[in-house]
Motif scaffolding. Structure first.
Motif, short mmCIF file in Angstrom:
data_model
loop_
_atom_site.label_atom_id
_atom_site.label_comp_id
_atom_site.label_asym_id
_atom_site.label_seq_id
_atom_site.Cartn_x
_atom_site.Cartn_y
_atom_site.Cartn_z
N HIS A 1 94.93 -42.73 -16.59
CA HIS A 1 95.81 -42.46 -17.51
C HIS A 1 95.24 -41.26 -18.37
O HIS A 1 93.88 -41.29 -18.89
N THR B 1 105.75 -48.14 -23.39
CA THR B 1 105.46 -48.97 -24.27
C THR B 1 104.88 -50.22 -23.57
O THR B 1 104.11 -50.89 -24.48
N ARG C 1 109.29 -39.89 -22.86
CA ARG C 1 108.70 -40.39 -24.06
C ARG C 1 107.63 -41.43 -23.41
O ARG C 1 107.63 -41.88 -22.42
N ALA C 2 106.60 -41.86 -24.27
CA ALA C 2 105.63 -42.84 -23.94
C ALA C 2 106.24 -44.12 -23.24
O ALA C 2 107.37 -44.52 -23.81
N ASP D 1 92.44 -44.51 -23.49
CA ASP D 1 93.21 -44.41 -22.11
C ASP D 1 92.47 -45.05 -21.01
O ASP D 1 92.75 -44.75 -19.76
N THR E 1 99.39 -48.64 -22.70
CA THR E 1 99.98 -49.36 -23.57
C THR E 1 100.46 -50.64 -23.08
O THR E 1 100.74 -51.38 -23.46
N ALA F 1 100.75 -43.98 -22.89
CA ALA F 1 101.56 -42.96 -23.64
C ALA F 1 101.82 -41.81 -22.87
O ALA F 1 102.45 -40.85 -23.44
N ASP F 2 101.21 -41.47 -21.84
CA ASP F 2 101.43 -40.18 -20.93
C ASP F 2 102.53 -40.21 -20.11
O ASP F 2 102.50 -39.46 -19.34
N ARG F 3 103.52 -41.22 -20.38
CA ARG F 3 104.76 -41.18 -19.54
C ARG F 3 104.74 -41.59 -18.32
O ARG F 3 105.48 -41.49 -17.38
N SER G 1 110.19 -48.29 -22.85
CA SER G 1 109.67 -46.77 -23.16
C SER G 1 110.29 -46.31 -24.40
O SER G 1 111.40 -46.91 -25.00
N GLN H 1 96.40 -40.53 -21.46
CA GLN H 1 96.44 -40.84 -23.11
C GLN H 1 96.33 -42.64 -22.96
O GLN H 1 96.35 -43.10 -21.94
#
Lengths: 372, 118
Positions: free
Chosen positions: A55, A104, A101-102, A31, A60, A76-78, A119, A57
């Motif tokens: 972040h 990407t 969702r995450a 992260d 990405t 990935a924490d949206r 995403s 998570q």
């Protein structure tokens, strides 16, 4: 010679350089976003400058806008954050993507007034800055994306967005936002450019997730690489003709255009490969860019020979890969030059290395290699 | 499967032209049909063609195939592994080795990623 830098043992999932290539932002598959500066004393050495830890998570996507010197990251924490440099420190601004969702992947538009985030929520968030409220607003492109968006790329006209998805298709949408853009002229991809309009949809007929998409420098060609080990190119100037090659290599994860007709791909084979879209409209494999020099067999003592024979049933000690990258290549960017004429490209991999490939020295060291 | 009305593969096999039989089964593989019966019959026929080759002939046969046919062959090899018959796996392993030599790892990856199954 290709410069090899090792940033540790953690895989590097994504990286991005600043305008002068003296700073790099990358994520060691967690992260955090690490910012390194190329050091003065140790030639080719990189010093850690900062660690951005906003972040919650895994990070990405990272993209460093060259002109405005802002970094956008998504995770990935949206969430996505836009980082601006404020008296030597990077300050984050949260961008509400409204996804469940995450995220990407993320890319700044060529004029750096918008960015697009793909995403797992099966949509693309196009974000722009609203002056009155002093915050970033996001608009969604949903139809007809059926699955996670794995990669996005902008057309040079600052309006069209290409996206690759795990529903095996590459699509071109209009990302025209009337609040920040001037009305775009028609391109070879179509005339109607209302926001979220699907301009085109392509697939090479097989299967395999699309891992990366990119427009060529002129914007008239779109290429993508997929998990079916294929490289596909669509030429808008040539009647939207689709050409693809299904290769005998392991799947490619990332690629970049290096001239108007050539692209370099990289992936699970740990080796950058050069492909060319020739005049007959075919995608042709040209060369591997990582040809190891033949190493001389070292003198091994008799005792060592029997030991390795006992442990591994072979007398050779070598367990390293012959390529420079010891693991999958995860990300590839143009280092020096641009997509129309790249002089150097950089790749990062799961082995924690960042390698800068210099085409001039590659052309002289590899026989028959001509990048045109 | 109109081509099975005249059983070309069997005709070719009868005349010892097993390479032609192989090309016919690979070119006409029923990928798009939802009829499992059709697919099973085609699989049996292909297995018959594949086992009709002597081990020494396999490499030469594989060299006459183009990229798409090699991908199709690899699909049938893996499908054949799923339904083993007497001694079929040994023959299939031989085909696998020769098809891999020509098609590489990408060929095997496509068996896994292609949406249309044999």
């Amino acid at each position: 010679m290709s410069q090899v830098h090792s940033f540790g043992i953690q895989p590097i999932s994504i990286h991005s350089f600043n305008e002068n290539h003296n700073q790099i932002a990358f994520s060691p598959n967690n992260d955090e976003v690490h910012i390194y500066k190329s050091g003065g004393q140790t030639s080719g050495g990189w010093e850690k400058e900062d660690v951005l830890m906003e972040h919650g998570q895994r990070v990405t996507g990272i993209d460093w806008a060259p002109k405005s010197n802002r970094i956008v990251t998504c995770g990935a924490d949206r969430n996505a954050y836009v980082w601006t440099l404020d008296s030597g420190k990077w300050k984050p601004t949260l961008v509400i993507l409204r996804i469940n969702r995450a995220a990407t992947c993320v890319r700044w538009s060529p004029m750096e007034n918008k960015f697009a985030v793909g995403s797992g929520a099966r949509l693309i968030s196009v974000c722009y800055f609203e002056q009155e409220n002093d915050w970033w607003v996001s608009k969604h492109i949903k139809k007809p994306i059926r699955s996670t968006v794995t990669s996005v790329d902008w057309h040079p006209n600052n309006c069209l967005i290409a996206s690759g998805s795990t529903d095996f298709k590459a699509r071109i949408f209009s990302g025209y936002i009337k609040e920040v853009d001037e009305k775009p002229e028609a391109t070879a991809w179509g005339k109607k450019m209302t926001f979220a309009n699907l301009m085109n949809e392509f697939s090479n007929g097989g299967g395999g997730w699309v891992h990366a998409v990119a427009f060529s420098a002129s914007g008239d060609k779109l290429a993508w690489v997929g998990h079916d080990s294929s490289v596909s190119v669509v030429d808008a100037q040539n009647n939207m003709s689709l050409a693809f090659v299904k290769t005998e290599f392991l799947p490619f994860i990332t690629f970049t255009w290096v001239t108007e007709n050539s692209l370099v791909v990289g992936g699970h084979d740990c080796c950058p490969l050069l492909f060319n879209y020739d005049d007959t409209g075919k995608v042709v494999f040209m060369n591997k860019l990582d040809i190891p020099k033949e190493t001389q067999t070292k003198e091994i003592s008799a005792m060592k020979r029997f030991q390795t024979l006992d442990k591994r049933a072979t007398t050779v000690e070598d367990s390293d890969l012959k390529t420079l990258h010891q693991n999958t290549i995860t990300d590839m960017t143009v280092h020096t030059g641009d997509r129309g004429s790249a002089q150097k490209i950089s790749t990062t991999g799961v082995d924690g290395q960042m390698i800068i490939w210099d085409f001039k020295s590659l052309e002289s060291s590899i026989q028959g290699l001509r990048i045109s | 499967m109109s081509w099975l009305v005249i059983d070309f593969p069997q005709l070719y096999l009868n005349r010892g032209k097993n390479v032609d039989a192989l090309k016919v089964v690979l070119k006409n593989a029923p990928l798009s049909t939802k009829n499992q019966n059709t697919k099973d019959k085609a699989l049996q026929l292909t297995m018959r063609v594949l086992t009709s080759f002597r081990s020494a002939e396999i490499e030469k046969a594989v060299n006459t195939l183009d990229k798409l046919e090699i991908d199709m062959l690899m699909k049938y090899v893996y499908r054949g592994f799923e339904v083993p018959a007497e001694g079929s796996s040994a023959v299939l392993l031989n085909w696998h080795e020769k098809a891999y030599a020509k098609g590489g790892l990408g060929c095997i990856v496509r068996v896994l990623t292609d949406r249309k199954h044999v």
